[in-house]
Design a protein around this motif. Structure first.
Motif, PDB file in Angstrom:
ATOM      1  N   ILE A   1      16.480  28.362  92.000  1.00  0.00           N
ATOM      2  CA  ILE A   1      16.113  29.672  91.468  1.00  0.00           C
ATOM      3  C   ILE A   1      15.315  30.452  92.506  1.00  0.00           C
ATOM      4  O   ILE A   1      15.522  31.659  92.711  1.00  0.00           O
ATOM      5  CB  ILE A   1      15.314  29.521  90.159  1.00  0.00           C
ATOM      6  CG1 ILE A   1      16.225  29.000  89.036  1.00  0.00           C
ATOM      7  CG2 ILE A   1      14.680  30.855  89.742  1.00  0.00           C
ATOM      8  CD1 ILE A   1      15.480  28.573  87.781  1.00  0.00           C
TER       9      ILE A   1
ATOM     10  N   LEU B   1      14.464  31.464  78.456  1.00  0.00           N
ATOM     11  CA  LEU B   1      13.807  32.058  79.619  1.00  0.00           C
ATOM     12  C   LEU B   1      14.726  33.059  80.309  1.00  0.00           C
ATOM     13  O   LEU B   1      15.886  32.757  80.586  1.00  0.00           O
ATOM     14  CB  LEU B   1      13.409  30.957  80.608  1.00  0.00           C
ATOM     15  CG  LEU B   1      12.734  31.396  81.908  1.00  0.00           C
ATOM     16  CD1 LEU B   1      11.365  31.998  81.604  1.00  0.00           C
ATOM     17  CD2 LEU B   1      12.595  30.196  82.854  1.00  0.00           C
TER      18      LEU B   1
ATOM     19  N   ALA C   1      17.963  27.603  81.813  1.00  0.00           N
ATOM     20  CA  ALA C   1      16.960  28.622  81.492  1.00  0.00           C
ATOM     21  C   ALA C   1      17.263  29.272  80.144  1.00  0.00           C
ATOM     22  O   ALA C   1      16.352  29.500  79.332  1.00  0.00           O
ATOM     23  CB  ALA C   1      16.920  29.677  82.591  1.00  0.00           C
TER      24      ALA C   1
ATOM     25  N   HIS D   1      15.300  19.113  87.022  1.00  0.00           N
ATOM     26  CA  HIS D   1      14.621  20.357  86.652  1.00  0.00           C
ATOM     27  C   HIS D   1      13.899  20.955  87.862  1.00  0.00           C
ATOM     28  O   HIS D   1      13.921  22.174  88.069  1.00  0.00           O
ATOM     29  CB  HIS D   1      13.609  20.108  85.527  1.00  0.00           C
ATOM     30  CG  HIS D   1      14.201  20.105  84.155  1.00  0.00           C
ATOM     31  ND1 HIS D   1      14.902  21.177  83.643  1.00  0.00           N
ATOM     32  CD2 HIS D   1      14.173  19.155  83.170  1.00  0.00           C
ATOM     33  CE1 HIS D   1      15.296  20.901  82.403  1.00  0.00           C
ATOM     34  NE2 HIS D   1      14.868  19.685  82.095  1.00  0.00           N
TER      35      HIS D   1
ATOM     36  N   THR E   1      15.896  35.068  83.575  1.00  0.00           N
ATOM     37  CA  THR E   1      15.854  34.912  85.032  1.00  0.00           C
ATOM     38  C   THR E   1      16.757  35.961  85.675  1.00  0.00           C
ATOM     39  O   THR E   1      17.856  35.649  86.150  1.00  0.00           O
ATOM     40  CB  THR E   1      16.309  33.490  85.441  1.00  0.00           C
ATOM     41  OG1 THR E   1      17.591  33.218  84.825  1.00  0.00           O
ATOM     42  CG2 THR E   1      15.317  32.437  85.002  1.00  0.00           C
TER      43      THR E   1
END
Length: 290
Positions: free
Chosen positions: A180, A257, A252, A173, A259
């Motif tokens: 990212i 989430l 994600a 992670h 992104t």
């Protein structure tokens, strides 16, 4: 703690793996190797590494098995099944996957290893070929504290910034968070170079100013000069960055989430790969901005 006589098995001798192995050899550890193409490991074998003809043979004869392969499918292949690491490693041995892979896969390896009294850790790295050569990689570890403490002497040889982030999967992670960050940063570096050129500036001189300020990053200080020199040799392959970003995007999305920077970077790198740059270094992204 592992002794200097601990037998180390290493699977994967690519851009990163071969330099990590070389540093372990310099430190005096006996190294056994397995890779799909023996010829790629010849320099390491000439330097004293021992060749093993299969994953099973390597696993049975070593105390610590480190893997640095390409894709999650490769990780599954080397760890699972009758001829894989977990079916053949000795009880009480250690397995350390340093591939950037799926957190869920790291957790599954941990669970299956625990059932066989094998200690498991996911420990992906960052720093590219430069970090691998210099033994200065950032190492992001996931797994039990006692396992981390035991393999730390090996980590100290190949890396500098070494942090246990939590339990199994935490290392993966953390590496995805790293990728990212790089994804959007690489776009910014390319745009900055393109802007510098279009405005009539000397882009190398611009780098002299901005690499030490708030914009400073590995991509800016190490990869931007390669962009300007037209050096697309892979410190980190485009195809592997696409793999990492795909895993990060999927992870994600599973967490709900958004992104957008990551999504844009992935689209651009896929376009770059379609233009024949799959085996180039990530700095080849500049070609889309020229």
């Amino acid at each position: 703690m592992l002794s200097i006589n601990a037998k180390i098995g290493f699977i994967g001798t690519g851009v990163m793996g071969k330099n990590m192995i070389a540093n372990l050899q310099k430190a005096g550890y006996p190294i056994s190797l397995y890779t799909r193409t023996k010829e790629k490991a010849q320099g390491l074998l000439d330097n004293g590494a021992i060749w093993k003809s299969s994953i099973a043979e390597l696993a049975k004869s070593t105390d610590v098995i480190i893997t640095m392969v390409g894709y999650p499918a490769d990780v599954e292949e080397v760890y699972f099944g009758q001829n894989g690491i977990l079916e053949n490693a000795k009880a009480g041995s250690y397995v350390v996957d340093m591939t950037t892979s799926k957190p869920s896969l790291a957790i599954e390896i941990y669970k299956q290893a625990l059932e066989k009294n094998i200690y498991s850790m996911d420990a992906p790295v960052s720093g590219g070929d430069v970090g691998a050569i210099n033994g200065s990689l950032a190492i992001m570890a996931g797994g039990d504290q006692h396992t981390f403490d035991s393999v730390l002497p090996l980590f100290d040889i190949v890396g500098e910034n070494i942090i246990r982030q939590g339990g199994a999967g935490a290392g993966q992670h953390t590496k995805l968070a790293n990728q990212i960050t790089i994804a959007s940063n690489m776009i910014g570096v390319c745009e900055a170079i393109a802007y510098s050129k279009r405005s009539g500036l000397d882009p190398m001189r611009v780098l002299d100013s901005i690499t030490t300020g708030a914009a400073g990053s590995f991509s800016l200080s190490k990869l931007a000069p390669r962009m300007l020199e037209g050096d697309n040799a892979p410190g980190f392959y485009v195809k592997h960055f696409i793999k990492d970003m795909t895993i990060a995007l999927e992870s994600a999305e599973e967490m709900g989430l958004s992104t957008p920077g990551l999504s844009l970077s992935l689209d651009l790198y896929k376009e770059l790969a379609e233009k024949g740059e799959n085996d180039s270094g990530t700095q080849a992204l500049i070609k889309l901005f020229e």
